[in-house]
Scaffold this motif. Sequence first.
Motif, mmCIF file in Angstrom:
data_model
loop_
_atom_site.group_PDB
_atom_site.id
_atom_site.type_symbol
_atom_site.label_atom_id
_atom_site.label_comp_id
_atom_site.label_asym_id
_atom_site.label_seq_id
_atom_site.Cartn_x
_atom_site.Cartn_y
_atom_site.Cartn_z
ATOM 1 N N ASN A 136 7.008 -16.852 -23.094
ATOM 2 C CA ASN A 136 7.269 -16.030 -22.177
ATOM 3 C C ASN A 136 5.874 -15.378 -21.519
ATOM 4 O O ASN A 136 6.045 -14.992 -20.405
ATOM 5 C CB ASN A 136 8.189 -14.823 -22.408
ATOM 6 C CG ASN A 136 9.675 -15.410 -22.753
ATOM 7 O OD1 ASN A 136 10.035 -16.254 -22.354
ATOM 8 N ND2 ASN A 136 10.396 -14.494 -23.809
ATOM 9 N N GLN A 137 4.923 -15.425 -22.172
ATOM 10 C CA GLN A 137 3.676 -15.058 -21.781
ATOM 11 C C GLN A 137 2.758 -16.258 -20.769
ATOM 12 O O GLN A 137 3.102 -17.357 -21.018
ATOM 13 C CB GLN A 137 2.549 -14.656 -22.905
ATOM 14 C CG GLN A 137 3.194 -13.536 -23.477
ATOM 15 C CD GLN A 137 1.990 -13.054 -24.858
ATOM 16 O OE1 GLN A 137 2.260 -13.581 -25.902
ATOM 17 N NE2 GLN A 137 1.302 -12.359 -24.378
ATOM 18 N N ASN A 138 2.055 -15.831 -19.637
ATOM 19 C CA ASN A 138 1.357 -16.759 -18.901
ATOM 20 C C ASN A 138 0.341 -17.524 -19.953
ATOM 21 O O ASN A 138 -0.337 -16.763 -20.621
ATOM 22 C CB ASN A 138 0.739 -16.084 -17.963
ATOM 23 C CG ASN A 138 1.493 -16.049 -16.447
ATOM 24 O OD1 ASN A 138 2.554 -16.582 -16.483
ATOM 25 N ND2 ASN A 138 1.109 -15.053 -15.883
ATOM 26 N N ALA A 179 -1.970 -21.802 -12.019
ATOM 27 C CA ALA A 179 -0.679 -20.830 -11.609
ATOM 28 C C ALA A 179 0.320 -21.684 -11.536
ATOM 29 O O ALA A 179 1.783 -21.323 -11.824
ATOM 30 C CB ALA A 179 -1.347 -20.178 -10.158
ATOM 31 N N GLU A 219 1.270 -24.493 -13.054
ATOM 32 C CA GLU A 219 1.934 -24.708 -14.516
ATOM 33 C C GLU A 219 2.632 -23.553 -15.076
ATOM 34 O O GLU A 219 3.693 -23.548 -15.674
ATOM 35 C CB GLU A 219 0.824 -25.172 -15.229
ATOM 36 C CG GLU A 219 0.266 -26.510 -14.721
ATOM 37 C CD GLU A 219 -1.221 -26.874 -15.440
ATOM 38 O OE1 GLU A 219 -1.558 -27.906 -15.467
ATOM 39 O OE2 GLU A 219 -1.704 -26.018 -16.099
ATOM 40 N N ASN A 220 2.076 -22.422 -14.940
ATOM 41 C CA ASN A 220 2.664 -21.185 -15.544
ATOM 42 C C ASN A 220 3.921 -21.044 -14.674
ATOM 43 O O ASN A 220 4.952 -20.432 -15.303
ATOM 44 C CB ASN A 220 1.591 -19.907 -15.389
ATOM 45 C CG ASN A 220 0.950 -19.872 -16.527
ATOM 46 O OD1 ASN A 220 1.459 -19.980 -17.828
ATOM 47 N ND2 ASN A 220 -0.337 -19.358 -16.415
ATOM 48 N N ALA A 221 3.959 -21.095 -13.215
ATOM 49 C CA ALA A 221 5.276 -20.826 -12.409
ATOM 50 C C ALA A 221 6.266 -21.758 -12.934
ATOM 51 O O ALA A 221 7.297 -21.731 -13.361
ATOM 52 C CB ALA A 221 5.078 -20.892 -11.105
ATOM 53 N N LYS A 273 6.527 -23.257 -15.909
ATOM 54 C CA LYS A 273 6.957 -22.944 -17.536
ATOM 55 C C LYS A 273 8.033 -21.905 -17.231
ATOM 56 O O LYS A 273 9.092 -21.966 -17.924
ATOM 57 C CB LYS A 273 5.889 -22.432 -18.033
ATOM 58 C CG LYS A 273 6.355 -21.851 -19.464
ATOM 59 C CD LYS A 273 4.996 -21.640 -20.312
ATOM 60 C CE LYS A 273 4.086 -20.587 -19.682
ATOM 61 N NZ LYS A 273 4.861 -19.281 -20.178
ATOM 62 N N ASN A 274 7.896 -20.973 -16.368
ATOM 63 C CA ASN A 274 8.666 -19.780 -16.255
ATOM 64 C C ASN A 274 10.095 -20.472 -15.545
ATOM 65 O O ASN A 274 11.269 -19.983 -15.895
ATOM 66 C CB ASN A 274 8.286 -18.705 -15.297
ATOM 67 C CG ASN A 274 7.046 -18.059 -16.056
ATOM 68 O OD1 ASN A 274 6.917 -17.856 -17.159
ATOM 69 N ND2 ASN A 274 6.106 -17.390 -15.327
ATOM 70 N N ASN A 285 6.261 -27.048 -9.126
ATOM 71 C CA ASN A 285 5.654 -26.373 -10.147
ATOM 72 C C ASN A 285 6.319 -26.875 -11.584
ATOM 73 O O ASN A 285 5.661 -26.971 -12.541
ATOM 74 C CB ASN A 285 6.132 -24.933 -10.106
ATOM 75 C CG ASN A 285 5.260 -24.357 -8.806
ATOM 76 O OD1 ASN A 285 4.003 -24.599 -8.532
ATOM 77 N ND2 ASN A 285 5.699 -23.232 -8.235
#
Length: 396
Positions: free
Chosen positions: A234-236, A242, A244-246, A248-249, A372
């Motif tokens: 759940n952590q960046n 940005a 890739e993290n988006a 993932k979320n 994303n």
Amino acid sequence: MLKQISVITALLCTVFIFEYCSKKNTDAIASQSYPAITAAFGNNIDPNNFANYAAQPKPNYIVKDNTGANPITNGKATIGRVLFYDKSLSIDNTIACASCHKQTFAFGDTAIQSKGVSGGLTGRHSMRLVNARFANEAKFFWNERAATLEVQTTQPIQDHAEMGFSGQTGRQNLNDLLNKLKGIGYYQELFTAVYGDVNVTEARLQECLSQFIRSIQSFDAKYDAGRALVNNDNQNFPNFSASENAGKNLFNTPPTFDATGNRIAGGLGCGGCHAAPEFDIDPNTRNNGIIGIINATGIDINNTRSPSLRDLLRNGVPNTPMMHTGVFTTVQQVIGHYGNITIAPGNTNLDPRLRPNGVGQKLNVTATEVNNVIAFMNTLSGNNVYTDVKWGNPFK
């Protein structure tokens, strides 16, 4: 004085004899040879020093393991590697397991249907095998008809269209294959080196093939480098962009729907069926709305398994077509399918997560969200699985 000389002489003789015998034993071990293995595989297989399959490192956040009562050993996995690539396992010596599960494509196939013996074809698209050991689902085949990987390994060999030892229409059966393998020199040497005898049985084929397949692992992706830096998914990830993290979320966060099945908040919920960090399939998953049959009419609603999403892509391109029918060739198509689920007549086995409030989900995915998610999917692919020689063809 003479007595002392005699004692010294006796001691020297003892030392000489010990060293001579030790040298002879060492020479005997050093000269242990396997002529049939050498002739078939050259330096690709060394029975005096098997490749490391049993002690491969894995990240501490990987906790699923379906090994069961068949732990990987170097010797048996080596036999499994030979069996996996050996065309002798087919009725006409033209097809190996590796014919449908190619290392170049993360142990999948680019063909929608893989070629079998005598013009036969597989009934479903060949599933990628990467990280099969780390699947929470222990059953195998798309429709989970094999209770374990061990059971699965010899079924394609006995399939009339795939490898042909079916015992049907005058063809030989599995016992004939076992006798065939017993007569091959390199199996005689391999089985003797590993098992202590040349007894080739179905149970041993299953044991060795499943050990080799479970040894094929992939944990050198950008995702793994990032996951090692944080406490949970759940952590960046510090090494992610940005986008890739988006992605993932979006992948991990479940959606919220209104009464008509439209997403009003949250992510896409991919992780509900393909949970991080293994990205295998949830054993409770039902079918995903793809219910076609390749080159046939009617529906097949019982395909509920899938391979891990790791190494689905290589350099941004899918390794293989996707789904049991190979119907999708891009991730955009897959997201489009899940983005607008239609409940087909007769599909009584659609996963409940895809039909909120009893209607097909509508994720209303934006172009940015698609990009994303694809960016994140690319972080799940490594490199070693394509190049590591211990998973490669030993006959080359």
